[in-house]
Design a protein around this motif. Structure first.
Motif, PDB file in Angstrom:
ATOM      1  N   GLU A   1       0.829  -1.210   0.000  1.00 27.26           N
ATOM      2  CA  GLU A   1       0.000   0.000   0.000  1.00 27.26           C
ATOM      3  C   GLU A   1       0.861   1.258   0.000  1.00 27.26           C
ATOM      4  OE1 GLU A   1      -3.585   1.747   2.819  1.00 27.26           O
ATOM      5  OE2 GLU A   1      -1.832   0.773   3.735  1.00 27.26           O
ATOM      6  N   ASP A   2       1.909   1.266   0.809  1.00 27.38           N
ATOM      7  CA  ASP A   2       2.758   2.450   0.941  1.00 27.38           C
ATOM      8  C   ASP A   2       3.664   2.663  -0.270  1.00 27.38           C
ATOM      9  OD1 ASP A   2       1.674   2.884   3.429  1.00 27.38           O
ATOM     10  OD2 ASP A   2       3.333   1.957   4.530  1.00 27.38           O
ATOM     11  N   SER A   3       3.905   1.612  -1.040  1.00 31.56           N
ATOM     12  CA  SER A   3       4.853   1.698  -2.152  1.00 31.56           C
ATOM     13  C   SER A   3       4.208   2.095  -3.474  1.00 31.56           C
ATOM     14  CB  SER A   3       5.570   0.356  -2.329  1.00 31.56           C
ATOM     15  OG  SER A   3       6.272  -0.010  -1.158  1.00 31.56           O
ATOM     16  N   HIS A   4       2.870   2.170  -3.504  1.00 30.55           N
ATOM     17  CA  HIS A   4       2.180   2.428  -4.765  1.00 30.55           C
ATOM     18  C   HIS A   4       0.985   3.350  -4.549  1.00 30.55           C
ATOM     19  CE1 HIS A   4       4.526  -0.738  -6.749  1.00 30.55           C
ATOM     20  NE2 HIS A   4       4.372  -1.425  -5.636  1.00 30.55           N
ATOM     21  N   SER A   5       0.586   3.993  -5.624  1.00 26.83           N
ATOM     22  CA  SER A   5      -0.551   4.910  -5.533  1.00 26.83           C
ATOM     23  C   SER A   5      -1.865   4.273  -5.942  1.00 26.83           C
ATOM     24  CB  SER A   5      -0.292   6.147  -6.414  1.00 26.83           C
ATOM     25  OG  SER A   5      -0.110   5.760  -7.774  1.00 26.83           O
TER      26      SER A   5
ATOM     27  N   ILE B   1      -7.838  -6.566   4.404  1.00 26.11           N
ATOM     28  CA  ILE B   1      -7.997  -5.256   3.771  1.00 26.11           C
ATOM     29  C   ILE B   1      -9.193  -4.525   4.355  1.00 26.11           C
ATOM     30  CG2 ILE B   1      -8.604  -4.100   1.604  1.00 26.11           C
ATOM     31  CD1 ILE B   1      -6.935  -6.224   0.144  1.00 26.11           C
ATOM     32  N   ALA B   2     -10.300  -5.253   4.526  1.00 25.45           N
ATOM     33  CA  ALA B   2     -11.522  -4.641   5.048  1.00 25.45           C
ATOM     34  C   ALA B   2     -11.374  -4.262   6.525  1.00 25.45           C
ATOM     35  CB  ALA B   2     -12.698  -5.596   4.856  1.00 25.45           C
ATOM     36  N   ARG B   3     -10.822  -5.157   7.317  1.00 23.70           N
ATOM     37  CA  ARG B   3     -10.687  -4.904   8.761  1.00 23.70           C
ATOM     38  C   ARG B   3      -9.781  -3.709   9.065  1.00 23.70           C
ATOM     39  NH1 ARG B   3     -11.912  -9.154  12.534  1.00 23.70           N
ATOM     40  NH2 ARG B   3     -12.707 -11.025  11.496  1.00 23.70           N
ATOM     41  N   HIS B   4      -8.760  -3.520   8.240  1.00 18.31           N
ATOM     42  CA  HIS B   4      -7.772  -2.473   8.525  1.00 18.31           C
ATOM     43  C   HIS B   4      -7.899  -1.267   7.594  1.00 18.31           C
ATOM     44  CE1 HIS B   4      -5.623  -4.966  11.466  1.00 18.31           C
ATOM     45  NE2 HIS B   4      -5.935  -5.973  10.685  1.00 18.31           N
ATOM     46  N   GLY B   5      -8.921  -1.262   6.771  1.00 15.01           N
ATOM     47  CA  GLY B   5      -9.176  -0.103   5.920  1.00 15.01           C
ATOM     48  C   GLY B   5      -8.029   0.234   4.989  1.00 15.01           C
ATOM     49  N   LEU B   6      -7.390  -0.777   4.434  1.00 14.84           N
ATOM     50  CA  LEU B   6      -6.242  -0.544   3.563  1.00 14.84           C
ATOM     51  C   LEU B   6      -6.684   0.039   2.223  1.00 14.84           C
ATOM     52  CD1 LEU B   6      -4.217  -3.830   4.212  1.00 14.84           C
ATOM     53  CD2 LEU B   6      -4.057  -1.631   5.394  1.00 14.84           C
ATOM     54  N   ASN B   7      -5.838   0.894   1.691  1.00 16.24           N
ATOM     55  CA  ASN B   7      -6.151   1.553   0.415  1.00 16.24           C
ATOM     56  C   ASN B   7      -5.723   0.651  -0.752  1.00 16.24           C
ATOM     57  OD1 ASN B   7      -6.932   3.520  -1.444  1.00 16.24           O
ATOM     58  ND2 ASN B   7      -4.929   4.517  -1.396  1.00 16.24           N
ATOM     59  N   ILE B   8      -6.397  -0.474  -0.852  1.00 15.10           N
ATOM     60  CA  ILE B   8      -6.148  -1.444  -1.924  1.00 15.10           C
ATOM     61  C   ILE B   8      -7.494  -1.781  -2.564  1.00 15.10           C
ATOM     62  CG2 ILE B   8      -5.341  -3.769  -2.482  1.00 15.10           C
ATOM     63  CD1 ILE B   8      -3.416  -3.579  -0.120  1.00 15.10           C
TER      64      ILE B   8
ATOM     65  N   LYS C   1     -15.914  -1.981  -1.216  1.00 15.88           N
ATOM     66  CA  LYS C   1     -16.352  -1.870  -2.602  1.00 15.88           C
ATOM     67  C   LYS C   1     -15.616  -2.911  -3.439  1.00 15.88           C
ATOM     68  CE  LYS C   1     -16.981   1.384  -6.430  1.00 15.88           C
ATOM     69  NZ  LYS C   1     -16.751   2.772  -6.917  1.00 15.88           N
ATOM     70  N   LEU C   2     -16.327  -3.939  -3.841  1.00 17.02           N
ATOM     71  CA  LEU C   2     -15.763  -4.998  -4.663  1.00 17.02           C
ATOM     72  C   LEU C   2     -16.358  -4.875  -6.063  1.00 17.02           C
ATOM     73  CD1 LEU C   2     -15.264  -8.713  -3.621  1.00 17.02           C
ATOM     74  CD2 LEU C   2     -15.916  -8.079  -5.930  1.00 17.02           C
ATOM     75  N   ILE C   3     -15.512  -4.575  -7.037  1.00 13.75           N
ATOM     76  CA  ILE C   3     -15.974  -4.318  -8.403  1.00 13.75           C
ATOM     77  C   ILE C   3     -15.934  -5.608  -9.228  1.00 13.75           C
ATOM     78  CG2 ILE C   3     -15.589  -2.960 -10.494  1.00 13.75           C
ATOM     79  CD1 ILE C   3     -14.217  -0.861  -8.755  1.00 13.75           C
ATOM     80  N   ARG C   4     -16.991  -5.856  -9.984  1.00 10.38           N
ATOM     81  CA  ARG C   4     -17.064  -7.037 -10.842  1.00 10.38           C
ATOM     82  C   ARG C   4     -16.795  -6.640 -12.295  1.00 10.38           C
ATOM     83  NH1 ARG C   4     -22.652  -9.747  -8.659  1.00 10.38           N
ATOM     84  NH2 ARG C   4     -22.338 -11.142 -10.450  1.00 10.38           N
ATOM     85  N   PHE C   5     -15.861  -7.335 -12.918  1.00 12.88           N
ATOM     86  CA  PHE C   5     -15.565  -7.121 -14.336  1.00 12.88           C
ATOM     87  C   PHE C   5     -16.034  -8.347 -15.121  1.00 12.88           C
ATOM     88  CE2 PHE C   5     -12.890  -3.903 -12.549  1.00 12.88           C
ATOM     89  CZ  PHE C   5     -12.784  -2.931 -13.538  1.00 12.88           C
ATOM     90  N   GLN C   6     -16.755  -8.086 -16.193  1.00 13.88           N
ATOM     91  CA  GLN C   6     -17.308  -9.159 -17.006  1.00 13.88           C
ATOM     92  C   GLN C   6     -16.681  -9.167 -18.397  1.00 13.88           C
ATOM     93  OE1 GLN C   6     -21.463  -7.964 -16.622  1.00 13.88           O
ATOM     94  NE2 GLN C   6     -21.811  -9.612 -15.148  1.00 13.88           N
TER      95      GLN C   6
END
Length: 243
Positions: A36-40, A59-66, A95-100
């Motif tokens: 997370e810290d190494s990328h935007s 990711i969800a529990r710790h609110g990571l920006n991923i 927010k989980l995005i689905r790609f089709q």
């Protein structure tokens, strides 16, 4: 549900795994924060497997920006679609995005090659995987500068040399496999201990779950990916997402 003891079963954690789990969890969290810290613009390609649900939970529990996305191939089992609904209820802020896949391209493939062409040759199966997985993945990663997966070394012979960090030269970005060194038993120890939602097919002997026509349950003692593209040689059992 009728028990079928001859089929693969969810591994139960032993004492050694449980004693080491807190350490493995903290190390994984450190890895995710490092990424997370190494990328935007980091994106996590979730297959909704147990491994990916473990990462999703952290990711969800710790609110990571991923950012998290999944590939809805159009051939997913109903149990996988049900899991998507359960994820929404369990992690309402996630927010989980689905790609089709491109509908016109997949329909052209079916018209030209047949609805079950993937059984006819490795080439046709990989073409189907390209249309339903790789092309949507490329769109999902557009604008990202790194992505991560839930791959593990234990999963197959094609992943035995997997590293934590690698370079995706085709997409010109970094790629990470944060649980590359986790065992199957460790993954399930976390899932069961933390009450993480998982696909019901695991309870029916499916240790590795993909598209419905390309996945089947396996017997105890078989390779955990034996039920994926079971009609092919074990060395060809990759869809191309990680090549």
């Amino acid at each position: 549900m009728i028990e079928r003891p001859n089929l693969w079963q969810i591994p139960q954690p032993d004492k050694a795994v449980l004693e080491n789990l807190a350490y493995k969890k903290e190390l994984l969290l450190q890895r995710l924060r490092q990424i997370e810290d190494s990328h935007s613009q980091v994106r996590f390609a979730s297959s909704l497997a147990a491994e990916d649900m473990l990462i999703t939970d952290l990711i969800a529990r710790h609110g990571l920006n991923i950012g998290i996305f999944t590939l809805d191939t159009g051939l997913l089992p109903q149990e996988t679609l049900d899991l998507l609904k359960l994820i929404e209820r369990t992690y309402p802020d996630l927010k989980l995005i689905r790609f089709q896949p491109n509908r016109a391209q997949t329909q052209n493939f079916i018209t030209e090659q047949g609805a079950q062409a993937y059984y006819e040759s490795v080439e046709l199966r990989r073409r189907c995987c390209f249309l339903r997985k790789i092309e949507p993945l490329n769109r999902a990663l557009n604008g990202a500068d790194a992505w991560l997966t839930g791959q593990r070394r234990e999963q197959s012979t094609t992943r035995s040399e997997l590293a934590f960090a690698e370079r995706d030269n085709a997409r010109n970005m970094d790629k990470y496999n944060p649980i590359f060194d986790w065992s199957e038993r460790e993954v399930w120890a976390y899932i069961l201990q933390q009450g993480v939602p998982y696909n019901r097919l695991y309870q029916q002997g499916y240790p590795s779950i993909g598209c419905d026509p390309c996945t089947r349950p396996i017997k105890q003692g078989e390779d955990i990916r034996a039920g994926r593209w079971w009609w092919e040689n074990k060395d060809s059992k990759e869809c191309g997402l990680h090549k």
